[in-house]
Design a protein around this motif. Structure first.
Motif, PDB file in Angstrom:
ATOM      1  N   PRO A 238      -8.259  -1.816   7.411  1.00 33.82           N
ATOM      2  CA  PRO A 238      -7.546  -0.954   8.358  1.00 33.82           C
ATOM      3  C   PRO A 238      -8.480  -0.213   9.321  1.00 33.82           C
ATOM      4  O   PRO A 238      -8.085   0.112  10.438  1.00 33.82           O
ATOM      5  CB  PRO A 238      -6.811   0.040   7.443  1.00 33.82           C
ATOM      6  CG  PRO A 238      -6.600  -0.714   6.180  1.00 33.82           C
ATOM      7  CD  PRO A 238      -7.847  -1.536   6.021  1.00 33.82           C
TER       8      PRO A 238
ATOM      9  N   TRP B 223      -1.357  -1.125   7.437  1.00 33.96           N
ATOM     10  CA  TRP B 223      -1.137  -0.353   6.224  1.00 33.96           C
ATOM     11  C   TRP B 223      -2.161   0.756   6.121  1.00 33.96           C
ATOM     12  O   TRP B 223      -3.239   0.680   6.718  1.00 33.96           O
ATOM     13  CB  TRP B 223      -1.186  -1.238   4.970  1.00 33.96           C
ATOM     14  CG  TRP B 223      -2.563  -1.676   4.566  1.00 33.96           C
ATOM     15  CD1 TRP B 223      -3.453  -1.016   3.745  1.00 33.96           C
ATOM     16  CD2 TRP B 223      -3.235  -2.877   4.962  1.00 33.96           C
ATOM     17  NE1 TRP B 223      -4.626  -1.734   3.618  1.00 33.96           N
ATOM     18  CE2 TRP B 223      -4.512  -2.882   4.358  1.00 33.96           C
ATOM     19  CE3 TRP B 223      -2.875  -3.963   5.781  1.00 33.96           C
ATOM     20  CZ2 TRP B 223      -5.420  -3.917   4.538  1.00 33.96           C
ATOM     21  CZ3 TRP B 223      -3.792  -4.992   5.954  1.00 33.96           C
ATOM     22  CH2 TRP B 223      -5.043  -4.961   5.340  1.00 33.96           C
ATOM     23  N   ASP B 224      -1.798   1.778   5.386  1.00 34.26           N
ATOM     24  CA  ASP B 224      -2.691   2.888   5.086  1.00 34.26           C
ATOM     25  C   ASP B 224      -2.931   2.860   3.579  1.00 34.26           C
ATOM     26  O   ASP B 224      -1.993   3.019   2.800  1.00 34.26           O
ATOM     27  CB  ASP B 224      -2.047   4.220   5.492  1.00 34.26           C
ATOM     28  CG  ASP B 224      -2.989   5.400   5.296  1.00 34.26           C
ATOM     29  OD1 ASP B 224      -3.553   5.546   4.185  1.00 34.26           O
ATOM     30  OD2 ASP B 224      -3.152   6.190   6.236  1.00 34.26           O
TER      31      ASP B 224
ATOM     32  N   ARG C 299      -1.612   6.137   1.778  1.00 32.04           N
ATOM     33  CA  ARG C 299      -0.213   6.554   1.876  1.00 32.04           C
ATOM     34  C   ARG C 299       0.783   5.485   1.441  1.00 32.04           C
ATOM     35  O   ARG C 299       1.896   5.802   1.027  1.00 32.04           O
ATOM     36  CB  ARG C 299       0.120   6.979   3.308  1.00 32.04           C
ATOM     37  CG  ARG C 299      -0.501   8.304   3.726  1.00 32.04           C
ATOM     38  CD  ARG C 299       0.242   8.902   4.906  1.00 32.04           C
ATOM     39  NE  ARG C 299       0.186   8.045   6.081  1.00 32.04           N
ATOM     40  CZ  ARG C 299      -0.696   8.181   7.077  1.00 32.04           C
ATOM     41  NH1 ARG C 299      -1.590   9.156   7.029  1.00 32.04           N
ATOM     42  NH2 ARG C 299      -0.683   7.366   8.109  1.00 32.04           N
TER      43      ARG C 299
ATOM     44  N   ASN D 219     -12.294   5.178   0.033  1.00 32.82           N
ATOM     45  CA  ASN D 219     -11.791   4.958   1.387  1.00 32.82           C
ATOM     46  C   ASN D 219     -12.715   5.599   2.422  1.00 32.82           C
ATOM     47  O   ASN D 219     -13.059   4.976   3.436  1.00 32.82           O
ATOM     48  CB  ASN D 219     -10.383   5.524   1.516  1.00 32.82           C
ATOM     49  CG  ASN D 219      -9.757   5.231   2.856  1.00 32.82           C
ATOM     50  OD1 ASN D 219      -9.473   4.090   3.184  1.00 32.82           O
ATOM     51  ND2 ASN D 219      -9.538   6.269   3.647  1.00 32.82           N
TER      52      ASN D 219
END
Length: 325
Positions: A105, A113-114, A117, A310
């Motif tokens: 991402p 997409w995250d 979340r 992340n």
């Protein structure tokens, strides 16, 4: 007698309240159909073998089949894309969360997409043994001679990985950056395709997980180095990157996730079943076959780890200037 009746009434009320508060897992009989477990790599690789073994053990506890589906491509993110598109998960669709799902991402201006979340984190399982192999009839007997050749042949040394943005790709590019070497990356859909290309002489080397181990043991590939914190138990002669002067440890940790909004009771049920499977001797034996070790994290710890990972992966993408646009 009146006191006993009162106690009986209170007990009945308590039982009734407990029944009303009973979580959805009991009310809806989860699981009430087979569970789909997405493995985002081709059949025959290390992740596929591990998930099939975990699925067999988990099926016995859940009373429903855990069916492994191979959805390879997109650098191992096909399963995550499937789950991120689910409005709300009911626990019957789960899958592997590879590190690439944090990374991709950040490599596009239009992410679909995250990772923080759009998913529910269930359990962290393990990580891979990575390494670089060449054909056994190649002239490079060790990492030093391979690097020396690459340094004098900028852009001509090709290496295969399971895809653009994969941990293997990222790490090889970081090796190139630190050593001042220009490699040429050749992405494949998974390890088996890359191994065939190396055997055919279409590429110079492969950077991949320990699916190459049988070919090393058969004498068809030569293992130049591994990327773990310590030497691999089955390959004690292969040095780590750290021993070779590169302060890099790359093991690509992974776990199991589901779509966002999963009922906490269902997450707990899946967590407990998968944790028991991870501790099963049959699964531990399968992990050892690929030089993988259990690295358990519960749901909450895994979600916290995901936030840290992340941030690290986004920083690595920006530092290396990687983009799929």
């Amino acid at each position: 007698m009146e006191g006993l009746a009162s106690i009986g009434r209170r007990a009945a009320l308590a039982i009734g309240a407990a029944a009303l508060a009973r979580p959805a897992i009991a009310q809806h009989g989860f699981p009430n159909r087979p569970i789909r477990l997405i493995c985002p790599w081709p059949a025959g690789g290390s992740a596929d073998a591990v998930f099939r073994t975990i699925g067999e053990v988990a099926s016995r506890q859940l009373g429903q089949p855990v069916l492994v589906e191979n959805r390879s491509g997109a650098s191992g993110t096909m399963g995550v894309q499937m789950m991120a598109s689910e409005a709300r998960g009911d626990g019957h669709l789960i899958g592997q969360m590879p590190v690439t799902a944090f990374r991709l991402p950040a490599m596009t201006r239009r992410p679909t997409w995250d990772p923080l979340r759009d998913l529910s984190y269930i359990i962290h399982l393990t990580g891979y043994l990575f390494g670089v192999v060449v054909r056994s009839d190649s002239p490079w007997q060790d990492w030093a001679s391979f690097i020396a050749h690459a340094r004098t042949s900028p852009g001509r040394v090709t290496y295969g990985t399971p895809g653009v943005g994969s941990t293997l790709h990222i790490t090889m590019e970081e090796i190139g950056r630190r050593t001042g070497i220009e490699f040429t990356h050749v992405p494949f859909r998974g390890g088996p395709d890359g191994f065939r290309a190396l055997l055919a002489g279409d590429i110079t080397a492969i950077a991949d997980s320990a699916g190459w181990a049988p070919l090393v043991q058969e004498g068809r590939f030569r293992l130049l180095c591994t990327w773990g914190a310590a030497r691999a138990q089955r390959f004690p002669d292969a040095p780590t990157l750290k021993e070779l002067g590169l302060d890099i440890v790359s093991e690509s940790p992974f776990g199991v996730v589901g779509p966002k909004g999963m009922d906490p009771a269902i997450i707990r049920r899946l967590h407990d079943v998968l944790k028991t499977a991870l501790e099963d001797p049959v699964v531990i034996t399968m992990l050892a076959r690929f030089d993988m070790v259990p690295r358990y994290m519960d749901s909450e710890t895994y979600a916290s780890f995901a936030r840290e990972l992340n941030a690290q992966e986004v920083a690595a993408v920006r530092r290396l200037g990687l983009s799929t646009d």
